[in-house]
Design a protein around this motif. Structure first.
Motif, short mmCIF file in Angstrom:
data_model
loop_
_atom_site.label_atom_id
_atom_site.label_comp_id
_atom_site.label_asym_id
_atom_site.label_seq_id
_atom_site.Cartn_x
_atom_site.Cartn_y
_atom_site.Cartn_z
N HIS A 95 0.82 -1.21 0.00
CA HIS A 95 0.00 0.00 0.00
C HIS A 95 0.85 1.26 0.00
CE1 HIS A 95 -3.63 -2.39 1.81
NE2 HIS A 95 -3.38 -2.70 0.56
N LYS A 96 1.92 1.27 0.78
CA LYS A 96 2.81 2.44 0.80
C LYS A 96 3.53 2.60 -0.54
CE LYS A 96 2.40 3.85 5.16
NZ LYS A 96 2.12 5.22 5.60
N ALA A 97 3.88 1.48 -1.15
CA ALA A 97 4.53 1.55 -2.47
C ALA A 97 3.58 2.14 -3.49
CB ALA A 97 5.00 0.17 -2.89
N ILE A 98 2.33 1.71 -3.46
CA ILE A 98 1.34 2.25 -4.40
C ILE A 98 1.15 3.75 -4.16
CG2 ILE A 98 -1.12 2.22 -5.00
CD1 ILE A 98 -0.96 -0.88 -4.49
N ASP A 99 1.07 4.15 -2.90
CA ASP A 99 0.94 5.57 -2.59
C ASP A 99 2.14 6.34 -3.15
OD1 ASP A 99 -1.42 5.03 -1.24
OD2 ASP A 99 -0.52 5.14 0.75
N LEU A 168 4.31 -2.84 -10.23
CA LEU A 168 3.49 -1.70 -9.83
C LEU A 168 4.12 -0.39 -10.31
CD1 LEU A 168 2.61 -2.72 -6.15
CD2 LEU A 168 1.05 -2.73 -8.11
N SER A 169 5.45 -0.31 -10.21
CA SER A 169 6.15 0.89 -10.66
C SER A 169 5.94 1.14 -12.15
CB SER A 169 7.65 0.75 -10.35
OG SER A 169 8.37 1.82 -10.92
N VAL A 170 6.09 0.09 -12.94
CA VAL A 170 5.93 0.23 -14.39
C VAL A 170 4.49 0.59 -14.74
CG1 VAL A 170 6.02 -1.00 -16.59
CG2 VAL A 170 7.87 -1.29 -14.92
N GLN A 171 3.53 -0.07 -14.09
CA GLN A 171 2.13 0.24 -14.38
C GLN A 171 1.78 1.67 -13.97
OE1 GLN A 171 -0.96 -2.64 -13.68
NE2 GLN A 171 0.50 -4.32 -13.67
N GLU A 180 -6.60 1.12 -9.29
CA GLU A 180 -6.26 -0.04 -10.11
C GLU A 180 -5.10 -0.83 -9.50
OE1 GLU A 180 -7.58 1.57 -14.52
OE2 GLU A 180 -5.66 2.18 -13.69
N LEU A 181 -4.11 -0.13 -8.98
CA LEU A 181 -2.98 -0.81 -8.38
C LEU A 181 -3.36 -1.46 -7.06
CD1 LEU A 181 -0.06 1.65 -9.20
CD2 LEU A 181 -0.82 -0.36 -10.47
N ARG A 182 -4.30 -0.87 -6.33
CA ARG A 182 -4.78 -1.49 -5.10
C ARG A 182 -5.46 -2.83 -5.40
NH1 ARG A 182 -5.51 0.40 0.19
NH2 ARG A 182 -3.96 2.02 0.59
N GLN A 183 -6.12 -2.92 -6.55
CA GLN A 183 -6.73 -4.20 -6.94
C GLN A 183 -5.65 -5.27 -7.12
OE1 GLN A 183 -8.91 -3.04 -10.44
NE2 GLN A 183 -10.68 -2.31 -9.28
N VAL A 184 -4.53 -4.85 -7.68
CA VAL A 184 -3.40 -5.78 -7.83
C VAL A 184 -2.89 -6.20 -6.46
CG1 VAL A 184 -1.04 -6.05 -8.69
CG2 VAL A 184 -2.72 -4.81 -10.06
#
Length: 198
Positions: A95-99, A168-171, A180-184
């Motif tokens: 979650h922190k990475a997505i943020d 996640l970084s590339v997306q 969308e990334l949280r769904q992943v």
């Protein structure tokens, strides 16, 4: 420490080294090492090439310092050290990475996760150094996971999670939203739970 340098026009300018590193970090983060020219750097920083070379030795030297600056930012890997369970560790990391990779105040993606994956042979040393930083990140994650898992499982799960972080970084760089990334990440967490790790 600020120092006075001469511009091409001969007028003195204050050269803020820390600010120059921050500017370079954002450029390299956004465009990659090979996507940023010396002219891009000197124009953004506001100095002539000789001043940049005097301060950093080379474009590669400035890139290394920009990587140091980026690596020193408080990111998701640091946040997991305070987690109290394995599940909390994994959720916090993802979650922190997505943020971080979708933060509108920063650049999209992760400078280390996706930095210098491909490059020309002249930059192979820099690519190895960036890969070493990714390895360091993976080792830090494995060390934290080792609070709950044996070494083999901690190392294996850390490698998997770093692969997810890179994806996640590339997306994010390609425009994926936080939702969308949280769904992943939800799928990843469910998969880890199904394996009985949490």
């Amino acid at each position: 420490m600020d120092k006075v340098v001469k511009t091409r026009r001969g007028g003195p300018r204050t050269f803020d080294r820390d600010q120059a590193i921050d500017i370079a970090m954002r450029l390299f983060w956004r465009h990659g090492y090979e996507g940023v020219s010396l002219n891009d750097l000197t124009a953004a920083i506001g100095v002539a090439p000789p001043s940049l070379y005097a301060a950093f030795g080379s474009k590669a030297g400035l890139y290394r310092e920009a990587l140091d600056r980026y690596f020193g930012l408080r990111g998701p890997v640091w946040d997991i050290r305070t987690a109290t369970t394995l599940q909390e560790t994994i959720e916090t990391l993802l979650h922190k990475a997505i943020d971080a990779v979708t933060d509108p105040a920063g650049e999209r993606g992760c400078m280390i996760s996706s930095g210098l994956i491909q490059c020309g042979p002249d930059h192979a040393d820099l690519a190895r150094e960036t890969a070493e930083r990714r390895n360091t990140m993976r080792e830090m994650i494995a060390e934290t996971l080792g609070r709950w898992l044996d070494q083999e499982n901690a190392v294996s799960l850390a490698r998997y999670l770093v692969a997810v972080l890179q994806g996640l970084s590339v997306q994010a760089y390609d425009g994926a939203s936080r939702q969308e990334l949280r769904q992943v990440s939800d799928e990843v967490i469910a998969g880890v739970q199904a394996r009985g790790f949490s």
